[in-house]
Scaffold this motif. Structure first.
Motif, mmCIF file in Angstrom:
data_model
loop_
_atom_site.group_PDB
_atom_site.id
_atom_site.type_symbol
_atom_site.label_atom_id
_atom_site.label_comp_id
_atom_site.label_asym_id
_atom_site.label_seq_id
_atom_site.Cartn_x
_atom_site.Cartn_y
_atom_site.Cartn_z
ATOM 1 N N TYR A 116 30.806 40.196 41.626
ATOM 2 C CA TYR A 116 31.658 39.362 42.484
ATOM 3 C C TYR A 116 31.071 39.191 43.887
ATOM 4 C CZ TYR A 116 35.473 37.414 45.134
ATOM 5 O OH TYR A 116 36.198 36.600 45.957
ATOM 6 N N SER A 142 30.984 33.478 34.560
ATOM 7 C CA SER A 142 32.080 34.351 34.171
ATOM 8 C C SER A 142 31.755 34.889 32.779
ATOM 9 C CB SER A 142 33.389 33.553 34.200
ATOM 10 O OG SER A 142 34.456 34.314 33.701
ATOM 11 N N GLY A 146 36.383 37.052 31.263
ATOM 12 C CA GLY A 146 36.895 36.619 32.568
ATOM 13 C C GLY A 146 38.168 35.816 32.382
ATOM 14 N N LYS A 160 34.832 39.288 36.710
ATOM 15 C CA LYS A 160 34.638 37.911 36.248
ATOM 16 C C LYS A 160 35.896 37.072 36.513
ATOM 17 C CE LYS A 160 30.450 38.431 34.584
ATOM 18 N NZ LYS A 160 29.303 37.774 35.224
ATOM 19 N N GLN A 161 37.083 37.679 36.353
ATOM 20 C CA GLN A 161 38.321 36.942 36.634
ATOM 21 C C GLN A 161 38.380 36.554 38.112
ATOM 22 O OE1 GLN A 161 41.821 37.703 34.533
ATOM 23 N NE2 GLN A 161 40.835 38.778 32.850
ATOM 24 N N LEU A 163 35.953 35.734 39.983
ATOM 25 C CA LEU A 163 35.075 34.579 40.226
ATOM 26 C C LEU A 163 35.819 33.262 40.020
ATOM 27 C CD1 LEU A 163 31.751 35.749 38.484
ATOM 28 C CD2 LEU A 163 32.169 35.531 40.946
ATOM 29 N N HIS A 164 36.727 33.231 39.039
ATOM 30 C CA HIS A 164 37.464 31.976 38.780
ATOM 31 C C HIS A 164 38.252 31.550 40.014
ATOM 32 C CE1 HIS A 164 36.698 31.308 34.469
ATOM 33 N NE2 HIS A 164 36.535 32.614 34.448
ATOM 34 N N VAL A 183 32.127 26.707 36.369
ATOM 35 C CA VAL A 183 32.148 28.117 35.977
ATOM 36 C C VAL A 183 31.689 28.191 34.519
ATOM 37 C CG1 VAL A 183 33.541 30.186 35.672
ATOM 38 C CG2 VAL A 183 33.967 28.695 37.620
ATOM 39 N N ILE A 185 31.309 30.032 31.021
ATOM 40 C CA ILE A 185 32.109 31.025 30.288
ATOM 41 C C ILE A 185 31.400 31.363 28.976
ATOM 42 C CG2 ILE A 185 34.407 31.550 29.354
ATOM 43 C CD1 ILE A 185 35.599 29.540 31.268
#
Ligand SMILES: NC(=O)c1ccc[n+]([C@@H]2O[C@H](COP(=O)([O-])OP(=O)(O)OC[C@H]3O[C@@H](n4cnc5c(N)ncnc54)[C@H](OP(=O)(O)O)[C@@H]3O)[C@@H](O)[C@H]2O)c1
Length: 266
Positions: A116, A142, A146, A160-161, A163-164, A183, A185
């Motif tokens: 992050y 992510s 994420g 990773k969550q 980053l969203h 993003v 995935i």
């Protein structure tokens, strides 16, 4: 890759291995000027040499994503040298193989620091250069985890969550500056990610998990990513059948929570 990105300056982190390395090869062979970063100096040199044998242009800029203190200076220096940065692909990251009850807070912080804070530090440093240059394209990596929690990945999933939230905000705040944001995935991709994943003792897991073995190749992942970048997609799904879990989590959450604990996490 056709010449869609030819002549563009493309900065790729995580460039010494796996998905990042496959992207370096794809962009370099398509005529982009690639800046390749990771903390593995030898790995970057190998990738750059292999690309230069194919007449690709790759400049290595090694740094540690866990040490954000010097990132702005590195970015400013590189931007001055290159003249501009058109595309930033934040690919570098590290995974986890540890139950949350056994994961010391120091490890939660290390994973968060790399996945992050390292990623947003590079992005914040590159952003003013892109805006000054009239715009650009930024991607962050992510994971399907994420989008949902998953066993042995508490800190990884959380990093990773996070980053969203950051990259969605970036898209909203800087659309006016012609900054395009995607993003990525990924589901399962055959890379070294599980080998370097951290255990509760902070050591490398050191095993190629079945999930990785059964994933798409890194070259295929790079193709999927590049197609998504060309179309300027906000979210780019990377992988194969395992991506179905995203739909199950979204539309059938009760089913997701019944089966998530039964999926082999390694
Ligand atoms: N493979 C999958 O199935 C999968 C699934 C979902 C998401 N992802 C995500 O995809 C991205 C790429 O992973 P991959 O699968 O290609 O794994 P990989 O082969 O292990 O590559 C990871 C890259 O990140 C770099 N990196 C790790 N820690 C770093 C640090 N502290 N400072 C600078 N660079 C660092 C590594 O270089 P160093 O040698 O310097 O460490 C390497 O170049 C990651 O963000 C990962 O979370 C992968």
């Amino acid at each position: 890759m056709k010449d869609f990105f030819a002549g563009k300056v493309v900065w790729i982190t995580g460039a010494s291995s796996g998905i990042g390395e496959a992207l370096v090869r794809a962009f370099a062979s398509g005529g982009s000027r690639v800046i390749a970063s990771s903390n593995d100096h030898g790995g970057l040199k190998r990738v750059a040499e292999e690309c230069s044998a194919m007449k690709g242009s790759v400049t290595c800029v090694p740094f540690d994503l866990a040490d954000t203190s010097g990132i702005r200076e590195i970015v400013d220096m590189t931007a001055r040298k290159e003249g501009r940065i058109d595309i930033l692909l934040n690919i570098g990251g590290i995974s986890q193989r540890a139950l949350l009850i056994e994961t010391p807070l120091s490890l939660d912080r290390r994973i968060m620091e790399i996945n992050y804070f390292g990623t947003i530090a590079v992005t914040k440093a590159v952003l003013p250069h892109m805006i000054a240059g009239g715009g650009g394209q930024i991607a962050a990596t992510s994971s399907i985890t994420g989008r949902f929690g998953f066993p042995l990945r508490s800190a990884y999933s959380a990093s990773k969550q996070a980053l969203h939230g950051f990259f969605e905000t970036l898209l909203i705040e800087h659309r006016k500056d012609n900054i395009r944001v995607s993003v990525l995935i990924p589901g399962r991709v055959q890379t070294a990610i599980s080998l370097h994943a951290l255990t509760s003792e902070g050591k490398e897991h050191g095993k190629m998990d079945d999930g990785q073995k059964g994933g798409v190749t890194a070259a295929r992942a790079a193709e999927q990513i590049i197609r998504g970048l060309r179309r300027n997609k906000r979210e780019i799904l990377v992988g194969s059948r395992e991506l179905l879990m995203l739909k199950i989590r979204k539309y059938l959450p009760s089913l997701f929570f019944r089966i998530a604990g039964r999926i082999k996490p390694m």
